[in-house]
Design an enzyme around this catalytic site. Structure first.
Site, PDB file in Angstrom:
ATOM      1  N   SER A   1       0.782  -1.247  -0.048  1.00 14.04           N
ATOM      2  CA  SER A   1       0.124  -0.116   0.134  1.00 14.04           C
ATOM      3  C   SER A   1       0.849   1.162  -0.073  1.00 14.04           C
ATOM      4  O   SER A   1       2.042   1.078   0.013  1.00 14.04           O
ATOM      5  CB  SER A   1      -0.812  -0.094   1.179  1.00 14.04           C
ATOM      6  OG  SER A   1      -0.031   0.257   2.227  1.00 14.04           O
ATOM      7  N   LYS A   2       0.253   2.320  -0.044  1.00 17.38           N
ATOM      8  CA  LYS A   2       0.930   3.742   0.059  1.00 17.38           C
ATOM      9  C   LYS A   2       2.147   3.820   1.030  1.00 17.38           C
ATOM     10  O   LYS A   2       3.151   4.139   0.909  1.00 17.38           O
ATOM     11  CB  LYS A   2      -0.163   4.858   0.380  1.00 17.38           C
ATOM     12  CG  LYS A   2      -0.734   5.397  -0.828  1.00 17.38           C
ATOM     13  CD  LYS A   2       0.190   6.475  -1.427  1.00 17.38           C
ATOM     14  CE  LYS A   2      -0.633   6.973  -2.699  1.00 17.38           C
ATOM     15  NZ  LYS A   2       0.277   6.755  -3.775  1.00 17.38           N
ATOM     16  N   ARG A   3       1.795   2.952   2.202  1.00 20.74           N
ATOM     17  CA  ARG A   3       2.804   3.093   3.173  1.00 20.74           C
ATOM     18  C   ARG A   3       4.027   2.779   2.749  1.00 20.74           C
ATOM     19  O   ARG A   3       4.982   3.054   3.399  1.00 20.74           O
ATOM     20  CB  ARG A   3       2.296   2.060   4.290  1.00 20.74           C
ATOM     21  CG  ARG A   3       1.423   2.674   5.463  1.00 20.74           C
ATOM     22  CD  ARG A   3       1.005   1.519   6.506  1.00 20.74           C
ATOM     23  NE  ARG A   3       0.346   0.329   5.759  1.00 20.74           N
ATOM     24  CZ  ARG A   3       0.776  -0.774   5.700  1.00 20.74           C
ATOM     25  NH1 ARG A   3       1.584  -1.239   6.455  1.00 20.74           N
ATOM     26  NH2 ARG A   3       0.077  -1.770   5.054  1.00 20.74           N
ATOM     27  N   HIS A   4       4.080   1.888   1.766  1.00 23.38           N
ATOM     28  CA  HIS A   4       5.287   1.109   1.264  1.00 23.38           C
ATOM     29  C   HIS A   4       6.019   2.203   0.292  1.00 23.38           C
ATOM     30  O   HIS A   4       7.085   1.589  -0.509  1.00 23.38           O
ATOM     31  CB  HIS A   4       5.194  -0.220   0.845  1.00 23.38           C
ATOM     32  CG  HIS A   4       4.602  -0.937   1.771  1.00 23.38           C
ATOM     33  ND1 HIS A   4       3.348  -1.391   1.677  1.00 23.38           N
ATOM     34  CD2 HIS A   4       5.175  -1.557   2.853  1.00 23.38           C
ATOM     35  CE1 HIS A   4       3.145  -2.131   2.792  1.00 23.38           C
ATOM     36  NE2 HIS A   4       4.096  -2.273   3.533  1.00 23.38           N
ATOM     37  N   GLY A   5       5.564   3.216   0.109  1.00 22.61           N
ATOM     38  CA  GLY A   5       6.249   4.019  -0.935  1.00 22.61           C
ATOM     39  C   GLY A   5       5.372   4.400  -2.201  1.00 22.61           C
ATOM     40  O   GLY A   5       4.097   3.957  -2.017  1.00 22.61           O
TER      41      GLY A   5
END
Ligand code: GLU
Length: 465
Positions: free
Chosen positions: A238-242
């Protein structure tokens, strides 16, 4: 055996992200490997969430990756008539029926079932009523009441679902619009798709879709449900991973062939080979070697693979990309010969095109910004005679002749009694502002004798006595 036909059917409710891109690649490569066809279709029936801008960006991402399709893009929103004719056929053959149970009744029954610990599924009230079509009627598929759906998945092995878990699926809403599963199956049948490679988040949809195939008397495709791509923390990507979308990676200076290589290796292997060109993958990709466990996304690995692909690329093939990033940084690039030579000196170390353009800045400006640390350490009064000796040795020399440069530096070594490193570092700082630069001789050859000497003289002038 019939030719293999695969498909990639994204829903245009967002940009093409890494997981979706990997699914597209697997289907594309498998079709190419088998000499089959690859179909591209947009599942845009969710009018609320589907947007033209997402369709456009998915197409742009596919094109950038070089994933070419043989048929399409097809749009589900334009195929309603086809779906309705199949629904009609299912009703006529007694495989589906009209149901007039109201939302409210269904909701009450659901709540009742949940309270008493039963399964909240449709109770089949209208199943045998033979109701006619009315304005408020939905169409439901007669799902087998007992037994199992069993299929051989190319990745998961034999998969079985009990029919008792499933109720009679709505295949057409009361407003006359077909539902998702019906559209997918009708599309796959009418487009001749016989191989469905998709994320295993769709596995639970498969028994429902198989029932539709069976009701229509159509052969099933071969299914291959691929494990998800997870982030480094083993959670869903997800977005959390870049960055997530393919185009964001393009804008970071990742090469399409590197992203392809990276994504395919997240879930597929061929011995311990890590580096693949797209053409090699088209020859080697198979379903047997898709892994059974989730691929874990490692951003550092993507950068490393990108570095490998930059190194392996011909400079000519990096030129356009390099110029795009250079101009984003405000660099005025020059003629092809000069820019290609610049790329040649930088491609050995660069992990992205963006980094390459950053490192190229000194080639395009005479105003060198010295890094403070480098300047304090190397642009010292003691090094002034060293730099002067270099200017003297290079004066009038044909710097495109690397051997001649070597001889010139040897002369400076003799004269100053210093090793090469001690001479090269202040020169690097004078020419680039930094101690990390491309190979010294190659770099001087690109800058040319005149610029090199001018920069070193400028630096000499700035060294405090
Ligand atoms: N439209 C679905 C998605 O974007 C894919 C459906 C399928 O592969 O069957 O997830």
């Amino acid at each position: 055996m019939a030719a293999i036909v695969t498909r990639f059917p994204p829903s245009p409710t967002g940009a093409l992200h890494l997981g979706g891109a990997r699914t597209a690649l697997f289907n594309w490569l498998y079709a190419r490997r088998m000499g089959g066809r690859f179909i591209f279709r947009l599942e845009d029936t969710d009018v609320e969430r589907s947007k033209q801008e997402y369709t456009d960006s998915i197409i742009e991402a596919m094109k950038w990756l070089g994933v070419d399709w043989d048929d399409g893009p097809f749009y589900q929103s334009k195929r309603t008539e086809i779906y309705l004719s199949f629904i009609e056929k299912l009703v006529q053959t007694g495989k589906a029926y009209y149901c007039t149970c109201s939302q409210q009744t269904l909701e009450e029954k659901r709540e009742q079932a949940l309270k008493t610990g039963g399964k909240p599924k449709y109770d089949g009230l209208c199943r045998e009523k033979g109701l006619p079509k009315t304005a408020d009627a939905v169409v439901r598929l007669k799902t087998p009441l007992a037994g199992k759906v069993v299929f051989d998945d190319a990745v998961k092995g034999t998969v079985a679902f009990s029919n008792e878990e499933l109720d009679d699926l709505v295949i057409c809403r009361s407003d006359g619009t077909p539902t998702y599963h019906l559209a997918v199956v009708v599309d796959d049948i009418t487009m001749g798709v016989n191989t469905v490679i998709r994320g295993d988040d769709h596995l639970s949809n498969t028994p429902r879709q198989i029932h539709i195939y069976q009701a229509l008397g159509e052969p099933l495709p071969l299914y291959a449900h691929v494990p998800m791509v997870l982030g480094p923390d083993k959670k869903r990507l997800s977005k959390r991973h870049g960055a997530r979308s393919v185009l964001e990676y393009r804008d970071m200076g990742i090469l399409p062939q590197a992203l392809i290589n990276f994504l395919v290796r997240l879930g597929w292997s061929c011995g311990d080979q890590e580096f693949f060109t797209a053409n090699e993958l088209k020859e080697k990709f198979n379903l047997e070697s898709i892994g059974r466990s989730a691929g874990v996304f490692d951003p550092q690995k993507l950068l490393d693979i990108n570095g490998d692909h930059i190194r392996a690329a011909k400079v000519e093939d990096l030129l356009d990309g390099f110029r795009t990033f250079a101009s984003k940084q405000g660099l005025a690039t020059k003629d092809d010969t000069f820019d290609l030579a610049v790329i040649e000196t930088l491609k050995i170390r660069a992990k992205t095109l963006e980094e390459m353009a950053q490192k190229a800045a000194f080639y395009y400006t005479d105003k060198v910004d010295y890094e403070q640390k480098a300047s304090e350490k190397f642009l010292t009064p003691q090094n002034r005679p060293v730099l002067e000796a270099v200017v003297e040795a290079l004066d009038g020399l044909d710097v495109s002749d690397l051997k001649a440069q070597e001889a010139a530096f040897e002369k400076v070594m003799e004269k100053t009694g210093l090793g090469f490193g001690k001479i090269a570092q202040p020169v690097r700082v004078a020419l680039t502002g930094s101690t990390a630069s491309p190979g010294l001789f190659e770099m001087i050859a690109v800058l040319g004798g005149e610029t090199t000497i001018r920069r070193i003289n400028d630096t000499i002038g700035q060294i405090k006595a």
